[in-house]
Design an enzyme around this catalytic site. Structure first.
Site, PDB file in Angstrom:
ATOM      1  N   ARG A   1       0.008   4.952 -19.639  1.00 27.68           N
ATOM      2  CA  ARG A   1      -1.037   3.915 -19.499  1.00 27.68           C
ATOM      3  C   ARG A   1      -0.483   2.509 -19.475  1.00 27.68           C
ATOM      4  NH1 ARG A   1      -3.174   7.523 -22.360  1.00 27.68           N
ATOM      5  NH2 ARG A   1      -1.028   8.220 -22.642  1.00 27.68           N
ATOM      6  N   THR A   2       0.560   2.229 -20.213  1.00 30.60           N
ATOM      7  CA  THR A   2       1.071   0.852 -20.207  1.00 30.60           C
ATOM      8  C   THR A   2       1.644   0.523 -18.829  1.00 30.60           C
ATOM      9  OG1 THR A   2       1.585   1.059 -22.547  1.00 30.60           O
ATOM     10  CG2 THR A   2       2.611  -0.762 -21.379  1.00 30.60           C
TER      11      THR A   2
ATOM     12  N   HIS B   1       4.774  -4.278 -29.535  1.00 27.02           N
ATOM     13  CA  HIS B   1       4.067  -3.899 -28.303  1.00 27.02           C
ATOM     14  C   HIS B   1       2.906  -4.894 -28.161  1.00 27.02           C
ATOM     15  CE1 HIS B   1       2.467  -1.638 -25.093  1.00 27.02           C
ATOM     16  NE2 HIS B   1       2.480  -0.414 -25.587  1.00 27.02           N
TER      17      HIS B   1
ATOM     18  N   ARG C   1       9.932  -2.007 -20.741  1.00 30.71           N
ATOM     19  CA  ARG C   1       9.924  -1.181 -21.961  1.00 30.71           C
ATOM     20  C   ARG C   1      11.322  -0.610 -22.134  1.00 30.71           C
ATOM     21  NH1 ARG C   1       5.499   3.374 -23.372  1.00 30.71           N
ATOM     22  NH2 ARG C   1       4.416   1.459 -23.959  1.00 30.71           N
TER      23      ARG C   1
ATOM     24  N   LYS D   1      25.249   3.331 -15.261  1.00 34.50           N
ATOM     25  CA  LYS D   1      26.651   3.111 -14.859  1.00 34.50           C
ATOM     26  C   LYS D   1      27.316   2.102 -15.785  1.00 34.50           C
ATOM     27  CE  LYS D   1      25.584   3.719  -9.932  1.00 34.50           C
ATOM     28  NZ  LYS D   1      25.535   3.006  -8.638  1.00 34.50           N
TER      29      LYS D   1
HETATM   30  C1  NCD Z   1       2.192   3.652 -27.653  1.00 30.64           C
HETATM   31  C2  NCD Z   1       3.633   3.196 -27.523  1.00 30.64           C
HETATM   32  O1  NCD Z   1       4.277   3.455 -26.497  1.00 30.64           O
HETATM   33  O2  NCD Z   1       4.070   2.537 -28.447  1.00 30.64           O
HETATM   34  N1  NCD Z   1       1.638   4.038 -26.439  1.00 30.64           N
HETATM   35  C3  NCD Z   1       1.061   3.084 -25.647  1.00 30.64           C
HETATM   36  O3  NCD Z   1       1.737   2.238 -25.115  1.00 30.64           O
HETATM   37  N2  NCD Z   1      -0.279   3.092 -25.527  1.00 30.64           N
HETATM   38  C4  NCD Z   1       1.965   4.609 -28.759  1.00 30.64           C
HETATM   39  C5  NCD Z   1       2.709   5.906 -28.769  1.00 30.64           C
HETATM   40  O4  NCD Z   1       3.492   6.202 -27.878  1.00 30.64           O
HETATM   41  O5  NCD Z   1       2.479   6.664 -29.715  1.00 30.64           O
END
Ligand code: NCD
Length: 338
Positions: A57-58, A135, A107, A86
């Site tokens: 989703r992100t 986050h 990320r 690499k």
């Molecule tokens: C979360 C994350 O990646 O920190 N997910 C998200 O981005 N909605 C929570 C998780 O992975 O548990």
């Protein structure tokens, strides 16, 4: 804070007025996210989307948000498909990739890595999650959802009673959410976790310094009786040394409809950043809650698009253009937010 051209790396960048500003812009994005209108505000702009950890989703909602503003998305996922495999440094990767896009979302599994990358980037960078650290966009969409849910019930965020449940040690969403919530007044925060997976002491101290009440517990049922919101989280298995170690805590706190009916007040809102672990030995948020009207998890995911559109519009300084460059959509649109 100044949004235009800024990195978004940590919730500590936001004061209350900044949060309110993001939310007022997010409200203006609704006709576009709901596909009533389309805009070309970011026509020609490129988002570099770099996810070196699993994400659904992100990654997709950042991409959709950019598309909805009229921009294009270039994706890199997984170390194995990038020159980092690499031995390329974050510095070099940032220097290179910032030449290819107008803004980057990243990320990465290591805490602090996105800030390191941003320091070498020539374009704004948004932290899409750096290890167990932060986050920030998730915290903004969670808080935006909390505000909407509270408004719906005739309440506000000041004085909110919230229980955060699960892996509070490694969960970056709860680390960011707690620190962002702190800009409001008089919160009652219950931290429910196994003792070994407690919220970092520095975050608890920060909340107390800002005048909030913080209690800790390792008992779910007793902790959810007097709260407005239960925010459940997934065991962050990927941060444990082994899955045997994670097994010690798996399935420890399970919220389902019968626990909810017995222990929660009737209007308690249920949240989770998702993904929830629906395997039989975990189920921190049972699927039998799916028809519970107070389950806000899919309102959270919808709100994520609005908040991420707002961040792009602010960082790339096109908030007013979003309307002036817009027109009604001409195709059949089925999707509607609730
Ligand atoms: C979360 C994350 O990646 O920190 N997910 C998200 O981005 N909605 C929570 C998780 O992975 O548990």
């Amino acid at each position: 804070m100044k949004f235009a051209g800024s990195h978004i790396l940590s919730v500590s960048q936001f004061e209350r007025a900044d949060v309110e500003h993001v939310f007022s812009v997010a409200d203006r994005m609704r006709p576009f996210a709901e596909r009533e209108r389309m805009t070309k505000a970011l026509d020609g702009a490129i988002l570099g989307s770099m996810f070196f950890e699993p994400s659904t989703r992100t990654r997709v909602s950042f991409g959709s948000a950019f598309n909805l503003l009229g921009g294009e998305v270039r994706e890199t996922t997984g170390f194995e498909h990038s020159a980092i495999a690499k031995g390329e440094s974050l510095y070099d990767t940032a220097r290179v990739l910032s030449g290819y896009s107008d803004v980057i979302v990243m990320r990465h599994p290591e805490s602090g890595s996105v800030a390191e990358f941003a320091a070498a980037s020539r374009v704004p960078v948004i932290n899409g999650g750096d290890g167990s650290n932060e986050h920030p966009s998730q915290a903004l969409l969670d808080l935006y959802t909390i505000r909407k849910e509270r408004e719906h019930q005739g309440g506000e965020v000041d004085g909110l009673r919230i229980a955060l449940v699960g892996d509070l040690r490694y969960g970056r969403t709860v680390h960011s959410l707690c620190q962002l919530l702190a800009v409001y007044e008089g919160l009652h925060i219950l931290l429910v976790s196994p003792v070994e997976l407690r919220m970092p002491e520095s975050i608890i101290e920060y909340l107390r310094e800002r005048g909030h009440t913080v209690l800790e517990s390792d008992q779910l049922e007793a902790s959810i009786k007097q709260v407005d919101i239960v925010y459940s989280t997934r065991l962050q298995e990927e941060r444990f040394a082994s899955s045997q170690e994670a097994d010690l805590y798996r399935g420890r706190f399970r919220l389902n409809q019968s626990v909810y009916t017995e222990h929660c007040q009737p209007n308690t809102v249920i949240m989770h950043p998702l993904p929830r672990d629906s395997r039989a030995n975990a189920r921190e948020l049972d699927v039998d809650l799916n028809d519970n009207p107070n389950l806000a998890i899919f309102r959270q995911t919808d709100n994520g698009v609005l908040v991420r559109m707002a961040l792009f519009a602010l960082i790339l300084d096109v908030v007013d253009l979003v309307d002036t460059e817009s027109r009604p959509v001409q195709w059949f649109t089925a999707r509607r937010f609730k």
